[in-house]
Design an enzyme around this catalytic site. Structure first.
Site, PDB file in Angstrom:
ATOM      1  N   GLU A 273     -20.299  -2.963  17.203  1.00  0.00           N
ATOM      2  CA  GLU A 273     -19.339  -4.322  18.948  1.00  0.00           C
ATOM      3  C   GLU A 273     -18.162  -3.535  18.946  1.00  0.00           C
ATOM      4  O   GLU A 273     -17.134  -4.507  19.391  1.00  0.00           O
ATOM      5  CB  GLU A 273     -20.426  -5.112  18.339  1.00  0.00           C
ATOM      6  CG  GLU A 273     -21.402  -5.181  17.599  1.00  0.00           C
ATOM      7  CD  GLU A 273     -22.136  -6.818  18.036  1.00  0.00           C
ATOM      8  OE1 GLU A 273     -20.980  -7.431  18.020  1.00  0.00           O
ATOM      9  OE2 GLU A 273     -23.093  -6.692  17.620  1.00  0.00           O
ATOM     10  N   PRO A 274     -17.799  -2.633  19.332  1.00  0.00           N
ATOM     11  CA  PRO A 274     -16.350  -2.585  19.113  1.00  0.00           C
ATOM     12  C   PRO A 274     -16.154  -2.918  20.750  1.00  0.00           C
ATOM     13  O   PRO A 274     -17.367  -2.325  21.964  1.00  0.00           O
ATOM     14  CB  PRO A 274     -16.393  -0.397  19.140  1.00  0.00           C
ATOM     15  CG  PRO A 274     -17.311  -0.509  19.757  1.00  0.00           C
ATOM     16  CD  PRO A 274     -18.821  -0.849  19.053  1.00  0.00           C
ATOM     17  N   GLY A 275     -15.255  -3.656  21.355  1.00  0.00           N
ATOM     18  CA  GLY A 275     -14.681  -4.022  22.596  1.00  0.00           C
ATOM     19  C   GLY A 275     -13.411  -2.923  22.977  1.00  0.00           C
ATOM     20  O   GLY A 275     -13.580  -2.295  23.098  1.00  0.00           O
ATOM     21  N   ARG A 276     -12.732  -4.178  22.689  1.00  0.00           N
ATOM     22  CA  ARG A 276     -10.970  -3.525  22.276  1.00  0.00           C
ATOM     23  C   ARG A 276     -10.659  -2.303  22.332  1.00  0.00           C
ATOM     24  O   ARG A 276     -10.159  -1.710  22.595  1.00  0.00           O
ATOM     25  CB  ARG A 276     -10.019  -4.868  21.385  1.00  0.00           C
ATOM     26  CG  ARG A 276      -8.486  -4.258  21.893  1.00  0.00           C
ATOM     27  CD  ARG A 276      -8.016  -5.426  21.156  1.00  0.00           C
ATOM     28  NE  ARG A 276      -8.552  -5.937  20.750  1.00  0.00           N
ATOM     29  CZ  ARG A 276      -8.272  -7.643  20.988  1.00  0.00           C
ATOM     30  NH1 ARG A 276      -7.203  -7.631  22.209  1.00  0.00           N
ATOM     31  NH2 ARG A 276      -8.797  -8.503  20.201  1.00  0.00           N
ATOM     32  N   ARG A 312      -3.331 -13.246  28.568  1.00  0.00           N
ATOM     33  CA  ARG A 312      -3.741 -13.135  26.113  1.00  0.00           C
ATOM     34  C   ARG A 312      -1.544 -13.736  25.576  1.00  0.00           C
ATOM     35  O   ARG A 312      -1.872 -14.120  25.289  1.00  0.00           O
ATOM     36  CB  ARG A 312      -3.373 -11.348  25.981  1.00  0.00           C
ATOM     37  CG  ARG A 312      -5.146 -11.052  26.294  1.00  0.00           C
ATOM     38  CD  ARG A 312      -5.130  -9.506  25.434  1.00  0.00           C
ATOM     39  NE  ARG A 312      -5.997 -10.235  24.436  1.00  0.00           N
ATOM     40  CZ  ARG A 312      -4.214  -9.661  23.482  1.00  0.00           C
ATOM     41  NH1 ARG A 312      -3.028  -9.285  23.574  1.00  0.00           N
ATOM     42  NH2 ARG A 312      -4.885 -10.271  22.299  1.00  0.00           N
ATOM     43  N   TYR A 316      -2.263 -16.194  23.094  1.00  0.00           N
ATOM     44  CA  TYR A 316      -1.702 -16.277  21.984  1.00  0.00           C
ATOM     45  C   TYR A 316      -0.726 -15.896  21.435  1.00  0.00           C
ATOM     46  O   TYR A 316       0.150 -14.952  20.430  1.00  0.00           O
ATOM     47  CB  TYR A 316      -2.396 -15.165  21.566  1.00  0.00           C
ATOM     48  CG  TYR A 316      -4.145 -14.785  22.432  1.00  0.00           C
ATOM     49  CD1 TYR A 316      -5.500 -15.593  21.759  1.00  0.00           C
ATOM     50  CD2 TYR A 316      -4.622 -13.927  22.916  1.00  0.00           C
ATOM     51  CE1 TYR A 316      -7.205 -16.095  21.947  1.00  0.00           C
ATOM     52  CE2 TYR A 316      -6.381 -13.625  23.633  1.00  0.00           C
ATOM     53  CZ  TYR A 316      -6.891 -14.866  22.932  1.00  0.00           C
ATOM     54  OH  TYR A 316      -8.043 -15.014  23.455  1.00  0.00           O
ATOM     55  N   CYS A 343       2.528 -21.694  38.124  1.00  0.00           N
ATOM     56  CA  CYS A 343       2.329 -22.713  37.741  1.00  0.00           C
ATOM     57  C   CYS A 343       2.898 -23.622  36.774  1.00  0.00           C
ATOM     58  O   CYS A 343       1.717 -24.021  36.672  1.00  0.00           O
ATOM     59  CB  CYS A 343       2.112 -23.850  38.850  1.00  0.00           C
ATOM     60  SG  CYS A 343       2.576 -23.199  40.356  1.00  0.00           S
ATOM     61  N   TYR A 371     -10.008  -7.661  27.911  1.00  0.00           N
ATOM     62  CA  TYR A 371      -9.842  -8.769  27.884  1.00  0.00           C
ATOM     63  C   TYR A 371      -8.852  -9.691  28.928  1.00  0.00           C
ATOM     64  O   TYR A 371      -7.542  -9.956  28.141  1.00  0.00           O
ATOM     65  CB  TYR A 371      -9.546  -9.190  26.004  1.00  0.00           C
ATOM     66  CG  TYR A 371     -10.253  -9.494  24.918  1.00  0.00           C
ATOM     67  CD1 TYR A 371     -11.755  -9.756  25.718  1.00  0.00           C
ATOM     68  CD2 TYR A 371     -10.298  -8.262  24.076  1.00  0.00           C
ATOM     69  CE1 TYR A 371     -12.928  -9.401  25.218  1.00  0.00           C
ATOM     70  CE2 TYR A 371     -11.661  -8.242  23.325  1.00  0.00           C
ATOM     71  CZ  TYR A 371     -12.027  -8.503  23.405  1.00  0.00           C
ATOM     72  OH  TYR A 371     -13.653  -8.872  22.606  1.00  0.00           O
TER      73      TYR A 371
END
Ligand code: LLP
Length: 416
Positions: A273-276, A312, A316, A343, A371
């Site tokens: 299930e690769p996404g990135r 991101r 993170y 802001c 993402y």
């Protein structure tokens, strides 16, 4: 970076100058490269060739319809986590019968929707969810294909916010309850057991924990076979890391080879299930410098993109490369923070970067294919930005810039 390269000091997406895209569609704007997407999928295909496998692309990474359509044409099925993502896959013409429905909190409505759409399998996370799916399937006179998502209790080396397979996380059925939960699934009506799944974390730079998790799942499949429960597939989830800065992502061959070895000659097929891995480096965020200002904190390059397009770094502390769209020879590079107009102090796309850039010029924020748009928000009443897909010298607008009145279309002013 594949798909995004300089030609005569001007950054291009494949054959199209990014300046042209900014002119036609404005900024901020996401730009995706079809060639980069294809290269990633082909890499996986080559690594797994000769084996029975299926790629279920994780829609959450980037669910733009044109992206899904393109990946479906490359032979991908999908991993989805909500009725909304299911509707996207349907609208893009994806094959739901080969796709899987993951997620820890599927509602009854979503379960009905997926059953009606002929989903390939529900990846179930608890006995309560099994019971709910069983009830709904029987009421509808259907048989629901189910697999369990198991938490193999494996620690991985990634940002704690995106580790999912450690003991005590909210995800999956705890390892020591796996067998019993399969027995429950086997007893309940309206269910057909298909496989076993896990997903231990994201942006993993080492594939060994994924292979170790697969080994646990295959052991479990062996135990289940002894009890007369035959599984068709083992799904090891996504998680393959990419290079944002100086990370060394795992090589595909040992990953594929490790999984091949673990499965051995069992009649089990493999699902990933690769996404990135598919989308991360297949997209950039194109932004224009509005202002340059100085404070006691230093030099700030204020751009028109923000954490609303790329969350991101704020969420993170993630690092994304930022490069000028037009390289100016002989200009001095200076230390600066690249910040958005939102802001929040954390609305900083890149801290302490050495850039030579002036007001009005364009910057490209790299590794924004996954993402980024999908995690966008409309904070500060910022509508969704445009998205463009480039394929050779062709470039298509695949999402129109949103209008502010669409943002408040569902709101009501009180009468009287
Ligand atoms: N399968 C499942 C069940 C998942 O939960 C995920 C990601 C994937 C597959 C895809 O993982 P990938 O191949 O993309 O690593 N927003 C975070 C990433 C969150 C990932 C959540 N689950 C980020 O921007 O780094």
């Amino acid at each position: 970076m594949e798909g995004f390269e300089y030609q005569d000091n001007r950054l291009h997406a494949e054959s199209v100058p990014l300046e042209l895209i900014a002119e036609e569609h404005g900024t901020p704007c996401f730009v995706y490269s079809a060639a980069a997407m294809e290269r990633q999928v082909e890499g996986l295909r080559t690594a797994f060739s000769g084996q029975s496998y299926r790629i279920c692309y994780a829609v959450k990474a980037n669910g733009n319809l044109a992206v899904l359509q393109y990946l479906a044409r490359l032979g991908c099925a999908f991993d989805l986590v909500s009725g909304g993502e299911l509707a996207r896959v349907q609208a893009a013409g994806g094959d739901l019968s080969q796709s899987v429905f993951s997620g820890v909190g599927k509602t009854s409505e979503e379960i009905r929707q997926a059953l009606d759409a002929g989903i390939g399998a529900f990846h179930v996370e608890s006995p309560s969810e099994l019971e709910r799916i069983s009830r709904i399937a029987q009421k509808e006179g259907k048989v629901a294909p189910v697999s369990l998502r198991i938490n193999p209790a494996i620690e991985v080396n990634t940002h704690p916010h995106i580790a999912t397979g450690f003991r005590g996380s909210k995800f999956g059925v705890p390892w020591d309850e796996a067998l019993d939960t399969y027995r429950i699934a086997n007893r309940l009506g309206g269910l057909e057991i298909r496989g076993v799944a896990c997903h231990i974390g994201s942006q993993l730079v080492d594939a060994e924990p994924i292979v170790a998790a697969a080994r646990q799942l295959v052991d479990l499949a062996d135990r289940l076979r002894e009890e007369g429960i035959d599984l068709e597939y083992v799904d090891v989830g996504g998680g393959l890391g990419i290079c944002y800065h100086d990370e060394k992502p795992p090589a595909l061959e040992p990953y594929a080879e490790g999984l091949r070895e673990v499965i051995g000659d069992r009649p089990l097929s493999l699902v990933i299930e690769p996404g990135r891995y598919v989308m991360g480096n297949a997209g950039i965020l194109l932004t224009r410098v509005e202002y340059i200002k100085h404070t006691a904190g230093g030099r700030f390059v204020v751009v028109d993109a923000a954490m609303t397009e790329l969350m991101r770094p704020a969420l993170y502390g993630a690092w994304h490369a930022i490069m000028p769209v037009t390289k100016m020879e002989g200009r001095e590079r200076r230390n600066c923070d690249v910040v958005g107009p939102v802001c929040e102090t954390t609305d900083c796309l890149g801290r302490s970067r050495r850039l030579s850039v002036e007001e009005g010029e364009l910057l490209a924020v790299f590794s924004c294919g996954a993402y980024a748009a999908s995690m966008g928000s409309s904070y500060n009443a910022r509508p969704p930005v445009a998205e463009v897909m480039v394929d050779g010298d062709r470039h298509d607008l695949v999402r129109c810039r949103g209008e502010v009145d669409q943002l408040y279309a569902g709101e009501r002013i009180r009468e009287g």
